[in-house]
Design a protein around this motif. Structure first.
Motif, mmCIF file in Angstrom:
data_model
loop_
_atom_site.group_PDB
_atom_site.id
_atom_site.type_symbol
_atom_site.label_atom_id
_atom_site.label_comp_id
_atom_site.label_asym_id
_atom_site.label_seq_id
_atom_site.Cartn_x
_atom_site.Cartn_y
_atom_site.Cartn_z
ATOM 1 N N UNK A 216 6.003 19.605 -8.672
ATOM 2 C CA UNK A 216 6.876 20.498 -7.924
ATOM 3 C C UNK A 216 8.186 19.774 -7.584
ATOM 4 N N UNK A 217 9.310 20.391 -7.976
ATOM 5 C CA UNK A 217 10.621 19.791 -7.752
ATOM 6 C C UNK A 217 11.446 20.645 -6.805
ATOM 7 N N UNK A 218 12.110 19.988 -5.866
ATOM 8 C CA UNK A 218 12.972 20.646 -4.889
ATOM 9 C C UNK A 218 14.340 19.963 -4.963
ATOM 10 N N UNK A 219 15.380 20.740 -5.201
ATOM 11 C CA UNK A 219 16.720 20.180 -5.396
ATOM 12 C C UNK A 219 17.612 20.548 -4.220
ATOM 13 N N UNK A 220 18.267 19.531 -3.664
ATOM 14 C CA UNK A 220 19.166 19.750 -2.532
ATOM 15 C C UNK A 220 20.595 19.930 -3.024
ATOM 16 N N UNK A 221 21.240 21.000 -2.571
ATOM 17 C CA UNK A 221 22.636 21.281 -2.904
ATOM 18 C C UNK A 221 23.382 21.631 -1.621
ATOM 19 N N UNK A 222 24.705 21.584 -1.678
ATOM 20 C CA UNK A 222 25.520 21.984 -0.535
ATOM 21 C C UNK A 222 26.258 23.270 -0.863
ATOM 22 N N UNK A 223 26.069 24.269 -0.031
ATOM 23 C CA UNK A 223 26.730 25.568 -0.155
ATOM 24 C C UNK A 223 28.058 25.476 0.585
ATOM 25 N N UNK A 224 29.163 25.470 -0.149
ATOM 26 C CA UNK A 224 30.474 25.352 0.491
ATOM 27 C C UNK A 224 30.859 26.606 1.264
ATOM 28 N N UNK A 225 30.304 27.747 0.904
ATOM 29 C CA UNK A 225 30.628 28.993 1.608
ATOM 30 C C UNK A 225 30.072 28.993 3.026
ATOM 31 N N UNK A 226 28.869 28.421 3.177
ATOM 32 C CA UNK A 226 28.232 28.395 4.497
ATOM 33 C C UNK A 226 28.360 27.045 5.186
ATOM 34 N N UNK A 227 28.816 26.027 4.433
ATOM 35 C CA UNK A 227 28.906 24.650 4.951
ATOM 36 C C UNK A 227 27.534 24.135 5.379
ATOM 37 N N UNK A 228 26.488 24.484 4.588
ATOM 38 C CA UNK A 228 25.126 24.061 4.876
ATOM 39 C C UNK A 228 24.487 23.505 3.605
ATOM 40 N N UNK A 229 23.537 22.610 3.778
ATOM 41 C CA UNK A 229 22.752 22.181 2.625
ATOM 42 C C UNK A 229 21.596 23.166 2.432
ATOM 43 N N UNK A 230 21.152 23.296 1.196
ATOM 44 C CA UNK A 230 20.068 24.204 0.855
ATOM 45 C C UNK A 230 19.106 23.510 -0.101
ATOM 46 N N UNK A 231 17.871 23.987 -0.139
ATOM 47 C CA UNK A 231 16.876 23.498 -1.091
ATOM 48 C C UNK A 231 16.570 24.607 -2.092
ATOM 49 N N UNK A 232 16.682 24.282 -3.382
ATOM 50 C CA UNK A 232 16.362 25.234 -4.447
ATOM 51 C C UNK A 232 15.119 24.720 -5.173
ATOM 52 N N UNK A 233 14.132 25.578 -5.363
ATOM 53 C CA UNK A 233 12.892 25.120 -6.001
ATOM 54 C C UNK A 233 12.241 26.179 -6.886
ATOM 55 N N UNK A 234 12.956 27.267 -7.165
ATOM 56 C CA UNK A 234 12.400 28.314 -8.018
ATOM 57 C C UNK A 234 13.472 28.831 -8.982
ATOM 58 N N UNK A 235 13.004 29.489 -10.038
ATOM 59 C CA UNK A 235 13.932 30.156 -10.940
ATOM 60 C C UNK A 235 14.046 29.502 -12.300
ATOM 61 N N UNK A 236 14.806 30.149 -13.164
ATOM 62 C CA UNK A 236 14.971 29.717 -14.555
ATOM 63 C C UNK A 236 16.376 29.193 -14.847
#
Length: 249
Positions: free
Chosen positions: A96-116
């Motif tokens: 299971x992989x969880x990727x951390x990114x920064x959303x510049x629109x919200x100025x928050x970090x997010x975790x993405x772990x689903x999808x193609x």
């Protein structure tokens, strides 16, 4: 510094410790995703030796700066992920992989772990502002997860009883600052250390390779030395913290 992650993973496996969930920002997201896809640390080191990951020309496509939001596109990296992980799916990864990114629109970090769109999110997490283009998802802009969270252990806290953190940019006290770039580098690292604290507090164990003392963030050609920094740091840490051996499988 990200090549130290490969050395740490090799040492963990040599001690019979095999992580089941991975979360990472920036280079940690790249290495973590390859590991989650089933590539062993030895496989990843061979990929680097085969000139797929360490040369700037292999991960950067420089274009005129007025055409985009960064010096380079992420075309090479996304193409590499497609080549190495053809299914391009979080759900089909072996771990299971969880990727951390920064959303510049919200100025928050997010975790993405689903999808193609695995390749897109790996690229987003490694999009160093100004160096690489931002990654767009509709009208939302994403950049390097390390900008706001360089130790995103929060992404796996609900799934794991024991978290092993790897901080390849640990806090180092400067002894002298000879050039403006030195002050800038230490300032950025100080910010990253501060934004890592919440994640670090969730880790039972934290391995801190010291390659940053000898090399800088773009020392791609020193990959082997940086790898050994990671391996040595993890091996010493396990020896100093024998309770880690309870994690063996």
């Amino acid at each position: 510094m990200g090549f130290a992650h490969i050395g740490v993973l090799q040492s963990l496996e040599d001690h019979g410790i095999f992580p089941t969930h991975i979360v990472g920002s920036s280079m940690g997201a790249i290495v973590g995703t390859l590991y989650a896809a089933g590539y062993s640390p030895a496989d990843m080191l061979q990929l680097v030796k085969d000139d797929k990951l360490y040369k700037a020309t292999k991960i950067m496509t420089i274009r005129p700066t007025f055409l985009k939001s960064g010096l380079s596109t992420h075309a090479m990296l996304q193409s590499l992920i497609h080549e190495l992980i053809p299914h391009n799916s979080f759900e089909q990864l072996k771990k299971k992989m969880h990727i951390c990114v920064v959303n510049l629109n919200t100025a928050q970090w997010e975790i993405v772990s689903t999808g193609n769109e695995l390749h897109k999110w790996v690229a987003a997490s490694a999009s160093i502002p100004g160096v690489f283009e931002t990654i767009n998802d509709g009208e939302t802009f994403y950049v390097d997860g390390g900008v706001l969270n360089n130790m995103p252990a929060q992404g796996i806290a609900e799934f794991c009883q024991t978290i092993i953190g790897v901080d390849v940019i640990p806090h180092i006290v400067p002894t002298e600052l000879k050039k403006p770039i030195d002050a800038l580098a230490f300032s950025v690292r100080a910010m990253q250390h501060q934004n890592s604290k919440a994640g670090r507090n969730l880790c039972r164990f934290i391995i801190e390779p010291q390659a940053i003392v000898e090399f800088h963030e773009f020392s791609f050609d020193a990959y082997l030395a940086i790898y050994h920094h990671g391996y040595s740091a993890a091996t010493k840490y396990i020896a100093d913290n024998p309770q880690m051996m309870k994690l063996r499988k």
